[in-house]
Design a protein around this motif. Structure first.
Motif, short mmCIF file in Angstrom:
data_model
loop_
_atom_site.label_atom_id
_atom_site.label_comp_id
_atom_site.label_asym_id
_atom_site.label_seq_id
_atom_site.Cartn_x
_atom_site.Cartn_y
_atom_site.Cartn_z
N PRO A 48 3.99 -34.36 -49.19
CA PRO A 48 5.05 -35.38 -49.11
C PRO A 48 4.70 -36.67 -49.85
O PRO A 48 5.57 -37.25 -50.51
CB PRO A 48 5.18 -35.63 -47.60
N LEU A 49 3.45 -37.10 -49.74
CA LEU A 49 3.03 -38.32 -50.44
C LEU A 49 3.00 -38.10 -51.94
O LEU A 49 3.44 -38.96 -52.72
CB LEU A 49 1.66 -38.76 -49.93
N ASN A 51 4.83 -35.99 -53.69
CA ASN A 51 6.22 -35.95 -54.16
C ASN A 51 6.81 -37.36 -54.28
O ASN A 51 7.55 -37.67 -55.22
CB ASN A 51 7.08 -35.11 -53.21
N TYR A 52 6.47 -38.20 -53.31
CA TYR A 52 6.92 -39.60 -53.34
C TYR A 52 6.38 -40.31 -54.59
O TYR A 52 7.11 -41.02 -55.29
CB TYR A 52 6.44 -40.30 -52.07
N GLN A 55 8.04 -39.10 -57.90
CA GLN A 55 9.36 -39.67 -58.15
C GLN A 55 9.27 -41.05 -58.79
O GLN A 55 10.16 -41.46 -59.54
CB GLN A 55 10.16 -39.75 -56.84
N ARG A 56 8.19 -41.76 -58.53
CA ARG A 56 8.03 -43.12 -59.05
C ARG A 56 7.27 -43.17 -60.36
O ARG A 56 7.52 -44.04 -61.19
CB ARG A 56 7.34 -43.99 -58.00
N ILE A 103 3.69 -44.27 -45.55
CA ILE A 103 4.72 -43.76 -46.46
C ILE A 103 5.18 -42.38 -46.01
O ILE A 103 6.38 -42.08 -45.97
CB ILE A 103 4.19 -43.71 -47.91
N LEU A 107 9.00 -41.11 -44.54
CA LEU A 107 9.78 -40.01 -45.12
C LEU A 107 10.20 -39.01 -44.04
O LEU A 107 10.80 -37.97 -44.35
CB LEU A 107 8.95 -39.30 -46.19
#
Length: 362
Positions: A48-49, A51-52, A55-56, A103, A107
């Protein structure tokens, strides 16, 4: 009575036997070539981290998408070069709560367990890659990573010397938690923690290599490195840092006297012996020249996951051909995080070979 021809034949046979049984010169420790790992302690960023982050900044996230098995398992495979990143934390607790955990929670996910034994609260050097985002490590404490080395070495006392690169991390180019600076006392703490785990008999120090020469560089250029058999079971630590930190580490220790770490100083300096030249394509001739003179050089087979994603062995082939004694990779095993068959090893799936007298024995 023995004829002249018989005597001549006996002389020829004797000469042949002398040549055949001539004792071969011992292999020096700079006449081997080994493969090891980069950021050897690292565990992958949880999905999850990651993927976050992707995206940035997809390029930065891709560069961080690698992981390692434990140090003991890497050593069991035959790797003989490791890299430890250390962060200064003299009071303890400075890195205890990475933002990445929050973070993941934001999510709607549950983060993986982290530092359940509260080790980061202890004073001393910590070991992970990037504060807040790439903080998972097989050994959160530098000393834990050292004990892992010692434990394995004690079980394999005749192992080939193992090269450990140390990055003293205090940069903050990602605008994350500001690492504490590596002052002179902070750099001293690296030596102190290493010596708290290893006796001198387990270390290859600058003093050992320098011997009676005035400088370390003079010793390796005139006498050379120790015989390989004389330093079996030992570790050689290198401070892979910028000139400012190196000079700070050298203060009061000319030519690295009484220091544990070698440093990446350019040739011509009294402490020059071990060089870190990361790009074997761009610096191919330069590495060959350094190796021929007697320096030990560490270079890289891949960087930032780029070669693994394209199955490109160009850099690794150049690294081998350059004669660099230490070759670092993230892929002594193929990636488990994306599809790739890229894997770095010598022939017969080995990670060590003799590179002696201007040729390499495969």
């Amino acid at each position: 009575m023995i004829s002249k021809n018989k005597i001549l034949s006996l002389l020829i046979i004797s000469l042949f036997l002398l040549v055949s049984f001539k004792k071969e010169e011992p292999v020096k420790m700079n006449e081997i070539q080994v493969i090891g790992s980069h950021n050897s302690y690292k565990i992958a960023i949880e999905e999850p981290l990651w993927n976050y982050l992707f995206q940035r900044d997809s390029a930065a996230a891709k560069a961080l998408q690698y992981t390692h098995i434990s140090i003991e398992k890497q050593l069991d495979l035959g790797l003989l070069n490791l890299e430890y990143d250390v962060l200064y934390d003299p009071k303890g607790g400075y890195y205890s709560n990475p933002k990445g955990l929050e973070i993941v929670k934001s999510l709607g996910k549950v983060p993986l367990e982290y530092d359940t034994e509260n080790k980061l609260a202890q004073p001393g050097l910590k070991m992970f890659h990037v504060p807040d985002i790439d903080f998972r490590s097989h050994y959160l404490l530098f000393k834990e990573g050292l004990f892992a080395l010692k434990k394995w070495s004690d079980l394999h006392p005749n192992h080939t010397p193992i090269f450990i690169l140390i990055n003293a991390k205090d940069d903050n180019n990602r605008k994350l938690r500001e690492p504490l600076p590596f002052t002179k006392s902070a750099l001293d703490s690296i030596d102190i923690e290493i010596r708290s785990v290893f006796e001198d008999s387990k270390l290859i120090t600058p003093d050992l290599v320098r011997g009676k020469f005035n400088t370390l560089e003079e010793a390796i250029l005139k006498k050379g490195w120790p015989d390989l058999n004389a330093v079996k079971g030992r570790f050689l630590f290198v401070l892979d840092e910028n000139e400012t930190k190196i000079n700070r580490y050298l203060e009061g220790h000319p030519s690295l006297k009484n220091r544990v770490l070698f440093v990446n100083s350019k040739e011509g300096n009294p402490e020059a012996a071990f060089r870190v030249i990361n790009d074997p394509i761009k610096n191919f001739d330069y590495i060959k020249e350094l190796v021929a003179k007697g320096y030990i050089v560490r270079t890289r087979a891949d960087d930032g996951t780029t070669e693994a994603r394209t199955n490109d062995y160009t850099k690794f082939e150049k690294a081998k051909a350059s004669g660099a004694q230490v070759i670092s990779t993230d892929y002594y095993m193929p990636s488990t995080l994306f599809k790739s068959s890229y894997k770095v090893s010598f022939d017969n799936n080995r990670y060590e070979r003799i590179k002696k007298r201007n040729h390499v024995q495969k």
